[in-house]
Design a protein around this motif. Structure first.
Motif, PDB file in Angstrom:
ATOM      1  N   PRO A  57      18.266 -23.161 -19.712  1.00 42.26           N
ATOM      2  CA  PRO A  57      18.736 -24.343 -18.873  1.00 42.26           C
ATOM      3  C   PRO A  57      20.484 -24.189 -18.851  1.00 42.26           C
ATOM      4  O   PRO A  57      20.818 -23.916 -19.627  1.00 42.26           O
ATOM      5  N   GLU A  58      20.725 -24.422 -17.662  1.00 38.33           N
ATOM      6  CA  GLU A  58      22.271 -24.146 -17.644  1.00 38.33           C
ATOM      7  C   GLU A  58      23.053 -24.727 -18.434  1.00 38.33           C
ATOM      8  O   GLU A  58      23.965 -24.156 -18.925  1.00 38.33           O
ATOM      9  N   ASP A  59      22.909 -25.930 -18.621  1.00 36.60           N
ATOM     10  CA  ASP A  59      23.587 -26.699 -19.633  1.00 36.60           C
ATOM     11  C   ASP A  59      23.366 -26.082 -21.130  1.00 36.60           C
ATOM     12  O   ASP A  59      24.529 -26.148 -21.946  1.00 36.60           O
ATOM     13  N   LYS A  60      22.121 -25.561 -21.364  1.00 36.43           N
ATOM     14  CA  LYS A  60      22.246 -24.695 -22.708  1.00 36.43           C
ATOM     15  C   LYS A  60      23.093 -23.343 -22.959  1.00 36.43           C
ATOM     16  O   LYS A  60      23.558 -23.189 -23.992  1.00 36.43           O
ATOM     17  N   VAL A  61      22.930 -22.888 -21.757  1.00 39.26           N
ATOM     18  CA  VAL A  61      23.869 -21.751 -21.550  1.00 39.26           C
ATOM     19  C   VAL A  61      25.271 -21.987 -21.847  1.00 39.26           C
ATOM     20  O   VAL A  61      25.793 -21.205 -22.682  1.00 39.26           O
ATOM     21  N   LYS A  62      25.822 -22.728 -21.237  1.00 38.93           N
ATOM     22  CA  LYS A  62      27.212 -23.337 -21.482  1.00 38.93           C
ATOM     23  C   LYS A  62      27.365 -23.683 -22.972  1.00 38.93           C
ATOM     24  O   LYS A  62      28.319 -23.200 -23.548  1.00 38.93           O
ATOM     25  N   LEU A  63      26.555 -24.472 -23.583  1.00 40.28           N
ATOM     26  CA  LEU A  63      26.693 -24.822 -24.818  1.00 40.28           C
ATOM     27  C   LEU A  63      26.583 -23.647 -25.904  1.00 40.28           C
ATOM     28  O   LEU A  63      27.547 -23.614 -26.794  1.00 40.28           O
ATOM     29  N   PHE A  64      25.715 -22.616 -25.489  1.00 40.84           N
ATOM     30  CA  PHE A  64      25.714 -21.283 -26.201  1.00 40.84           C
ATOM     31  C   PHE A  64      27.011 -20.619 -26.150  1.00 40.84           C
ATOM     32  O   PHE A  64      27.482 -20.265 -27.309  1.00 40.84           O
ATOM     33  N   GLU A  65      27.152 -20.457 -24.987  1.00 40.88           N
ATOM     34  CA  GLU A  65      28.567 -19.844 -24.908  1.00 40.88           C
ATOM     35  C   GLU A  65      29.822 -20.263 -25.762  1.00 40.88           C
ATOM     36  O   GLU A  65      30.568 -19.551 -25.979  1.00 40.88           O
ATOM     37  N   GLU A  66      29.730 -21.517 -25.682  1.00 43.21           N
ATOM     38  CA  GLU A  66      30.904 -22.439 -26.339  1.00 43.21           C
ATOM     39  C   GLU A  66      30.970 -22.341 -28.029  1.00 43.21           C
ATOM     40  O   GLU A  66      31.580 -22.142 -28.747  1.00 43.21           O
ATOM     41  N   THR A  67      29.394 -22.345 -28.518  1.00 48.36           N
ATOM     42  CA  THR A  67      29.250 -22.554 -29.846  1.00 48.36           C
ATOM     43  C   THR A  67      28.622 -21.468 -30.615  1.00 48.36           C
ATOM     44  O   THR A  67      28.675 -21.271 -31.808  1.00 48.36           O
ATOM     45  N   GLY A  68      27.800 -20.518 -29.873  1.00 53.34           N
ATOM     46  CA  GLY A  68      27.174 -19.310 -30.536  1.00 53.34           C
ATOM     47  C   GLY A  68      25.803 -19.809 -31.042  1.00 53.34           C
ATOM     48  O   GLY A  68      25.103 -19.094 -31.677  1.00 53.34           O
ATOM     49  N   ASP A  69      25.319 -21.363 -30.861  1.00 46.46           N
ATOM     50  CA  ASP A  69      24.127 -21.569 -31.540  1.00 46.46           C
ATOM     51  C   ASP A  69      23.480 -22.482 -30.454  1.00 46.46           C
ATOM     52  O   ASP A  69      24.290 -23.195 -29.896  1.00 46.46           O
ATOM     53  N   VAL A  70      22.186 -22.688 -30.317  1.00 45.83           N
ATOM     54  CA  VAL A  70      21.504 -23.630 -29.203  1.00 45.83           C
ATOM     55  C   VAL A  70      20.105 -23.556 -29.406  1.00 45.83           C
ATOM     56  O   VAL A  70      19.412 -22.584 -29.946  1.00 45.83           O
ATOM     57  N   ASP A  71      19.479 -24.838 -29.425  1.00 47.02           N
ATOM     58  CA  ASP A  71      18.014 -25.062 -29.326  1.00 47.02           C
ATOM     59  C   ASP A  71      17.707 -25.613 -28.290  1.00 47.02           C
ATOM     60  O   ASP A  71      17.926 -26.470 -27.594  1.00 47.02           O
ATOM     61  N   ALA A  84      12.585 -22.904 -28.974  1.00 47.36           N
ATOM     62  CA  ALA A  84      13.678 -21.769 -28.821  1.00 47.36           C
ATOM     63  C   ALA A  84      15.166 -21.756 -29.571  1.00 47.36           C
ATOM     64  O   ALA A  84      15.583 -23.050 -29.510  1.00 47.36           O
ATOM     65  N   ASN A  85      15.516 -21.114 -30.557  1.00 47.54           N
ATOM     66  CA  ASN A  85      16.681 -20.983 -30.908  1.00 47.54           C
ATOM     67  C   ASN A  85      17.529 -19.455 -30.604  1.00 47.54           C
ATOM     68  O   ASN A  85      16.868 -18.425 -30.927  1.00 47.54           O
ATOM     69  N   TYR A  86      18.692 -19.726 -29.790  1.00 46.11           N
ATOM     70  CA  TYR A  86      19.450 -18.591 -30.110  1.00 46.11           C
ATOM     71  C   TYR A  86      20.686 -18.443 -30.821  1.00 46.11           C
ATOM     72  O   TYR A  86      21.168 -19.698 -31.211  1.00 46.11           O
ATOM     73  N   PHE A  87      21.139 -17.331 -31.210  1.00 42.64           N
ATOM     74  CA  PHE A  87      22.126 -17.331 -32.124  1.00 42.64           C
ATOM     75  C   PHE A  87      23.107 -15.837 -31.726  1.00 42.64           C
ATOM     76  O   PHE A  87      22.641 -14.897 -31.298  1.00 42.64           O
ATOM     77  N   MET A  88      24.417 -16.159 -32.480  1.00 41.92           N
ATOM     78  CA  MET A  88      24.923 -14.885 -32.223  1.00 41.92           C
ATOM     79  C   MET A  88      25.020 -14.235 -33.612  1.00 41.92           C
ATOM     80  O   MET A  88      25.099 -14.834 -34.560  1.00 41.92           O
ATOM     81  N   GLN A  89      24.879 -12.893 -33.594  1.00 42.11           N
ATOM     82  CA  GLN A  89      24.869 -11.888 -34.975  1.00 42.11           C
ATOM     83  C   GLN A  89      25.395 -10.625 -34.886  1.00 42.11           C
ATOM     84  O   GLN A  89      26.336 -10.469 -33.608  1.00 42.11           O
ATOM     85  N   LYS A  90      25.697 -10.045 -35.550  1.00 40.57           N
ATOM     86  CA  LYS A  90      26.753  -8.826 -35.756  1.00 40.57           C
ATOM     87  C   LYS A  90      26.311  -7.785 -34.585  1.00 40.57           C
ATOM     88  O   LYS A  90      27.456  -7.255 -33.902  1.00 40.57           O
TER      89      LYS A  90
END
Length: 360
Positions: A57-71, A84-90
């Motif tokens: 969802p668009e709002d979740k993309v925005k949240l992920f771009e800002e924080t590096g984590d989203v569910d 679903a859980n997205y996160f940034m890693q090495k």
């Protein structure tokens, strides 16, 4: 159809619980508790991001771009729902998907003790299911809610982050609310729920003082409340709830909790020896008058002996449940020893002396 759906179909066919998609690595599945790599190329960061964003969802993309984590939750109609859980890693973006089956397993299919189904018919009170992440708490609660949904004529509200099992309204009227999508927080939804004429409230996570306080209050004002906590035993659950509150409020909370609590179930998952999935071992504390007194008098260290002598009420200690699974040939001695509380009881079952730090 999204490109990623092919991975979900593979996951479903392989009976996997989780799908791991990580930049810099090939995809992997968790099957019966073990990680197994998929024969596929190493995932490129840009390609993976594009594939993941296709279903986000668009709002979740925005949240992920800002924080590096989203569910969030994702559904393929006719197949299953996914947490679903997205996160940034090495190496870049990473994602883990947990499959939530579209069919809810019954208490009998899960092999839950009969007392668990009885919890669905309680008129009011607080029932807490605890255990580490991935121990099957949601699956157990879904089975209990399903019993209530089929046997009662009431209003059920579930508050989750994200929505997992979806219950069709049967005997009961069921409303599912997702934190972040339909409501701001667990506590806001719980406060609202009290004005929405509920009989049964499922709180996906009792994660902060306000939510715990409201859940206890709701159970004390005539509602049946089911909630989860990440604790490892029934006695620790009582202490954890009380310790969340400021010192000057703890005596009052002990008293209110003692009045409202109906049961605490602590759950641990084991791999089955026959490779047919996993099986839960349950510690069960039923709130008899004697149990309530121990909670009120701050004597939670005496609860294990109460569970030992309370078998006629459906109580059981985790180690007894583990031993029963071992004696039935469902789980290995090593697994039983590793997850048991009293290591000494299980040490004689081992073929060779333990070489790990599980006694620490």
């Amino acid at each position: 159809m999204a490109k990623i759906d092919a991975f979900f179909k593979l996951m479903h066919e392989q009976n996997a619980s989780d799908l791991h998609l990580l930049s810099g690595q090939p995809p992997a599945l968790r099957i019966h508790g073990d990680i197994e790599r998929v024969k596929y190329k190493v995932l490129d960061n840009d390609d993976l991001r594009k594939m993941l964003y296709e279903i986000t969802p668009e709002d979740k993309v925005k949240l992920f771009e800002e924080t590096g984590d989203v569910d969030f939750g994702y559904e393929i109609p006719g197949l299953a729902r996914y947490r679903a859980n997205y996160f940034m890693q090495k190496n870049g973006i990473g994602a883990v998907f947990r499959e939530i089956p579209s069919t809810i397993l019954t208490a009998e299919q899960l092999g839950l003790p009969p007392v668990m189904s009885k919890l669905a018919s309680l008129p009011r009170g607080l029932v807490i299911v605890t255990g580490p992440t991935g121990s099957g708490k949601s699956t157990t609660l879904a089975a209990i809610i399903d019993v209530a949904n089929r046997s009662r004529s009431d209003h059920i509200i579930t508050i989750e982050d994200p929505i997992e099992f979806v219950h069709k309204s049967r005997g009961c009227l069921v409303n599912h609310r997702e934190v972040g999508l339909h409501t701001k927080s667990f506590s806001a939804a719980l406060r609202g729920a009290l004005r929405e004429d509920p009989d049964i409230i499922l709180v996906g996570e009792m994660r902060d003082l306000e939510t715990i306080s409201l859940a206890i209050e709701a159970s004390a004002t005539g509602h049946l409340v089911f909630g989860t906590l990440h604790t490892t035993s029934a006695p620790k659950t009582v202490d954890r709830i009380v310790e969340v509150f400021p010192a000057q409020e703890q005596a009052q909370i002990r008293s209110t909790l003692a009045d409202g609590i109906r049961a605490i179930i602590s759950q641990t998952l084991f791999k089955r020896i026959d490779k047919k999935g996993r099986v839960p071992a349950l510690e069960i504390l039923i709130a008899t008058p004697a149990v309530r007194n121990l909670i009120r008098e701050s004597k939670s260290h005496q609860l294990p002996s109460m569970m030992q002598t309370g078998k006629k009420y459906g109580m059981q200690l985790l180690d007894d449940a583990i031993m029963e699974l071992y004696n039935k040939g469902r789980i290995s001695a090593d697994d039983a020893y590793t997850k048991a509380n009293d290591k000494g009881r299980f040490r004689p079952l081992l073929k060779s002396p333990p070489t790990d730090f599980t006694e620490a």
